[in-house]
Scaffold this motif. Sequence first.
Motif, PDB file in Angstrom:
ATOM      1  N   SER A   1       0.377  -1.143  -0.088  1.00 15.47           N
ATOM      2  CA  SER A   1      -0.040  -0.300  -0.409  1.00 15.47           C
ATOM      3  C   SER A   1       0.465   1.211  -0.550  1.00 15.47           C
ATOM      4  CB  SER A   1      -0.934   0.057   1.630  1.00 15.47           C
ATOM      5  OG  SER A   1      -0.146  -0.320   2.392  1.00 15.47           O
ATOM      6  N   GLN A   2       0.267   2.637  -0.265  1.00 19.54           N
ATOM      7  CA  GLN A   2       1.195   3.457  -0.446  1.00 19.54           C
ATOM      8  C   GLN A   2       2.511   3.297   1.163  1.00 19.54           C
ATOM      9  OE1 GLN A   2      -0.231   7.404   0.554  1.00 19.54           O
ATOM     10  NE2 GLN A   2       1.324   8.257  -1.507  1.00 19.54           N
ATOM     11  N   GLY A   3       3.357   3.461   0.155  1.00 14.61           N
ATOM     12  CA  GLY A   3       4.892   3.590   0.952  1.00 14.61           C
ATOM     13  C   GLY A   3       4.766   1.934   1.777  1.00 14.61           C
ATOM     14  N   ILE A   4       4.311   1.120   1.932  1.00 18.16           N
ATOM     15  CA  ILE A   4       4.929   0.056   2.396  1.00 18.16           C
ATOM     16  C   ILE A   4       4.678  -0.760   1.143  1.00 18.16           C
ATOM     17  CG2 ILE A   4       4.019  -1.481   3.810  1.00 18.16           C
ATOM     18  CD1 ILE A   4       2.007   0.764   5.030  1.00 18.16           C
ATOM     19  N   TYR A   5       6.596  -1.437   1.807  1.00 18.89           N
ATOM     20  CA  TYR A   5       6.892  -2.644   0.723  1.00 18.89           C
ATOM     21  C   TYR A   5       7.254  -4.455   1.317  1.00 18.89           C
ATOM     22  CZ  TYR A   5       6.937   1.559  -2.427  1.00 18.89           C
ATOM     23  OH  TYR A   5       6.721   2.129  -3.385  1.00 18.89           O
ATOM     24  N   SER A   6       6.758  -5.361   0.721  1.00 18.91           N
ATOM     25  CA  SER A   6       7.878  -6.234   0.673  1.00 18.91           C
ATOM     26  C   SER A   6       9.170  -6.286  -0.212  1.00 18.91           C
ATOM     27  CB  SER A   6       7.069  -7.502  -0.107  1.00 18.91           C
ATOM     28  OG  SER A   6       5.694  -7.820   0.570  1.00 18.91           O
ATOM     29  N   TRP A   7       9.879  -6.993   0.546  1.00 19.58           N
ATOM     30  CA  TRP A   7      11.077  -7.232  -0.245  1.00 19.58           C
ATOM     31  C   TRP A   7      11.182  -8.553   0.056  1.00 19.58           C
ATOM     32  CZ3 TRP A   7      15.229  -4.107  -0.336  1.00 19.58           C
ATOM     33  CH2 TRP A   7      15.372  -2.585   0.087  1.00 19.58           C
TER      34      TRP A   7
ATOM     35  N   THR B   1      11.570   2.616  -1.960  1.00 17.60           N
ATOM     36  CA  THR B   1      11.578   2.630  -0.624  1.00 17.60           C
ATOM     37  C   THR B   1      12.893   3.690  -0.067  1.00 17.60           C
ATOM     38  OG1 THR B   1      13.751   1.241  -1.239  1.00 17.60           O
ATOM     39  CG2 THR B   1      11.034   0.100  -0.592  1.00 17.60           C
ATOM     40  N   MET B   2      13.034   4.356  -1.083  1.00 19.70           N
ATOM     41  CA  MET B   2      13.852   5.587  -0.619  1.00 19.70           C
ATOM     42  C   MET B   2      13.128   6.807   0.509  1.00 19.70           C
ATOM     43  SD  MET B   2      17.083   6.701  -1.855  1.00 19.70           S
ATOM     44  CE  MET B   2      17.502   6.746  -3.606  1.00 19.70           C
ATOM     45  N   ARG B   3      12.274   6.920   0.124  1.00 17.55           N
ATOM     46  CA  ARG B   3      11.529   7.254   1.554  1.00 17.55           C
ATOM     47  C   ARG B   3       9.752   6.801   1.219  1.00 17.55           C
ATOM     48  NH1 ARG B   3      11.041  11.884   4.198  1.00 17.55           N
ATOM     49  NH2 ARG B   3      13.030  13.161   3.360  1.00 17.55           N
ATOM     50  N   SER B   4       9.458   5.653   2.604  1.00 16.58           N
ATOM     51  CA  SER B   4       8.920   5.245   2.345  1.00 16.58           C
ATOM     52  C   SER B   4       8.147   5.611   3.606  1.00 16.58           C
ATOM     53  CB  SER B   4       8.966   3.332   2.457  1.00 16.58           C
ATOM     54  OG  SER B   4       9.918   3.049   2.757  1.00 16.58           O
ATOM     55  N   ARG B   5       6.896   4.475   4.283  1.00 14.68           N
ATOM     56  CA  ARG B   5       6.214   5.326   5.228  1.00 14.68           C
ATOM     57  C   ARG B   5       6.430   3.909   6.392  1.00 14.68           C
ATOM     58  NH1 ARG B   5       0.091   6.287   5.477  1.00 14.68           N
ATOM     59  NH2 ARG B   5      -0.089   3.911   3.865  1.00 14.68           N
ATOM     60  N   GLU B   6       6.627   2.682   5.564  1.00 13.04           N
ATOM     61  CA  GLU B   6       7.053   1.615   6.744  1.00 13.04           C
ATOM     62  C   GLU B   6       9.141   1.427   5.845  1.00 13.04           C
ATOM     63  OE1 GLU B   6       6.128  -2.676   8.962  1.00 13.04           O
ATOM     64  OE2 GLU B   6       6.706  -3.049   6.967  1.00 13.04           O
ATOM     65  N   PHE B   7       9.699   1.535   6.689  1.00 14.11           N
ATOM     66  CA  PHE B   7      10.955   1.489   6.515  1.00 14.11           C
ATOM     67  C   PHE B   7      12.005   0.969   7.774  1.00 14.11           C
ATOM     68  CE2 PHE B   7      13.026   4.812   8.837  1.00 14.11           C
ATOM     69  CZ  PHE B   7      12.169   5.801   9.318  1.00 14.11           C
ATOM     70  N   MET B   8      13.424   0.477   7.119  1.00 14.45           N
ATOM     71  CA  MET B   8      13.650  -0.020   8.469  1.00 14.45           C
ATOM     72  C   MET B   8      15.045   0.788   8.786  1.00 14.45           C
ATOM     73  SD  MET B   8      15.678  -3.577   7.852  1.00 14.45           S
ATOM     74  CE  MET B   8      15.008  -4.879   7.851  1.00 14.45           C
ATOM     75  N   MET B   9      15.231   0.798  10.112  1.00 17.68           N
ATOM     76  CA  MET B   9      16.547   1.195  10.717  1.00 17.68           C
ATOM     77  C   MET B   9      16.953   0.409  11.397  1.00 17.68           C
ATOM     78  SD  MET B   9      15.912   5.219  12.666  1.00 17.68           S
ATOM     79  CE  MET B   9      14.440   6.016  11.637  1.00 17.68           C
ATOM     80  N   LYS B  10      18.731   1.217  10.911  1.00 18.12           N
ATOM     81  CA  LYS B  10      19.517   0.826  12.530  1.00 18.12           C
ATOM     82  C   LYS B  10      19.239   1.415  13.125  1.00 18.12           C
ATOM     83  CE  LYS B  10      23.222   1.989  13.363  1.00 18.12           C
ATOM     84  NZ  LYS B  10      23.605   2.784  14.831  1.00 18.12           N
ATOM     85  N   ASP B  11      18.830   1.468  14.782  1.00 16.28           N
ATOM     86  CA  ASP B  11      18.976   2.426  15.756  1.00 16.28           C
ATOM     87  C   ASP B  11      20.015   2.130  16.749  1.00 16.28           C
ATOM     88  OD1 ASP B  11      16.756   1.528  14.857  1.00 16.28           O
ATOM     89  OD2 ASP B  11      16.125   3.378  16.320  1.00 16.28           O
ATOM     90  N   ALA B  12      20.924   3.451  17.611  1.00 12.23           N
ATOM     91  CA  ALA B  12      21.526   2.954  18.317  1.00 12.23           C
ATOM     92  C   ALA B  12      21.461   4.171  19.320  1.00 12.23           C
ATOM     93  CB  ALA B  12      23.119   2.638  17.389  1.00 12.23           C
TER      94      ALA B  12
END
Length: 440
Positions: free
Chosen positions: A36-42, A149-160
């Motif tokens: 759906s908008q800004g939400i992707y399957s890999w 996936t450059m600017r998506s709504r659901e995205f992955m982040m490595k956050d430290a």
Amino acid sequence: MRLSRYFMPILKENPKEAEIVSHRLMLRAGMIRQQSQGIYSWLPLGKRVLDKVNAIIRDEQNRAGAIELSMPTLQSAELWQESGRYDAYGKEMLRIKDRQDRPMLYGPTNEEMVTDIFRSSVKSYKDLPLNLYHIQLKFRDEIRPRFGTMRSREFMMKDAYSFDLTREGAEHSYNKMFAAYLRTFDRLGLRAIPMRADTGPIGGKLSHEFIILADTGESEVFCHKDFVDFDIPGAHTDFDSVEGLQAIFDKWTSLYAATSEMHDEAAFNAVPEGDRLSARGIEVGHIFYFGTKYSEPMGAKVQGPDGKEHFVHMGSYGIGPTRLVPAIIEASHDDNGIIWPASVAPFDNVVINMKAGDQACDDTCELIYAALTKAGKDVLYDDTDDRAGTKFATADLIGVPVQIIAGPRAVASGEVEVKDRKTGARETMTIEAAINRFVA
Ligand code: P5A
């Protein structure tokens, strides 16, 4: 992996919705699918690349002393009420209610949650410094999700997230991530330049965005052109050396570099005209120092050597893996498709059987496929009965670094052709020589 048994839904036509080359190629190579908008399957091919990107990120986080954990995507609103960000975060936050009508949210970031973990168990300065990270999905209800996936709504982040007793300690923690980021992006085949940036909803006064120069980038950036050739910290960098890391930070911040929000026209004009680079860029990472912004309202404190309680000084450090994949493609492609840097390629080699069903071709391909697989290589074997032209186009499109091509004529004289995807150079060699070269 045998292509006949794989799932790689290639598109022949250029998808209309894709405005930039990376989005187009990711769709055409069957790497992602919009749900759906800004939400992707890999899809499987994309997932392989994403996993390789994450492995490099993880390796460099660990090298810098950060410790991996895993926090959930769904968070309770209460934590965010404690920090005061629940209301402040606005419409980008996806707010949900559970069946008991309790307010929850899909985490856009994890400063509050990690501060809660910290305060529940760390009580003494002796347990510091500490840096905890995870690689997890986030959700931000962006006004303008775009470019795949450059600017998506659901995205992955490595956050430290780092915790220190003092500001000086926190600066060292910041420098560790600064150096780790330089190494990470370099290993991904990218040149990322740290630039002074606006801290936005994360807060604090000090932050650097790591920017890759690209015409399709969404950020407008200004920097000294020498950054393009600066040395990257080596694998033996001592992350415990305060002076050593400070020297890396000082060098990489010694020249002008800022995003448009922090741009200082006068300072930029002081750079000799021929050295000024005014360009567009992709933000692939962002690191922050925000002192006690979260530790104070949330009561995260430790006992210091003086016996008194101190609010800890914190920083947070983000990288966007699902943005990095298209960023790598923006930086490395040609008219025929993607050109993966070896470090993140979904497969190391693709074996192309030009005439499936021909006994000699089949035997040769099986032999090479088995030998390389046994040697621990990720090999894609195109054993389908597609036309040779289609197979070549697919191999170029998906960007695997080396193509090993077995056609009836070459095979009859015990040879195969090896093509380098990046340079296009072709070389004919014996089957044995091909195996020996690529098992290494
Ligand atoms: C730092 C870690 C933070 O959220 N809190 C935890 C801090 N920083 S940030 O700059 O807002 O985001 C970090 C990185 O995440 C990627 N990113 C995105 N990727 C794809 N789609 C999005 N909508 C998106 N938003 C952020 C970027 O790489 C960013 O640098």
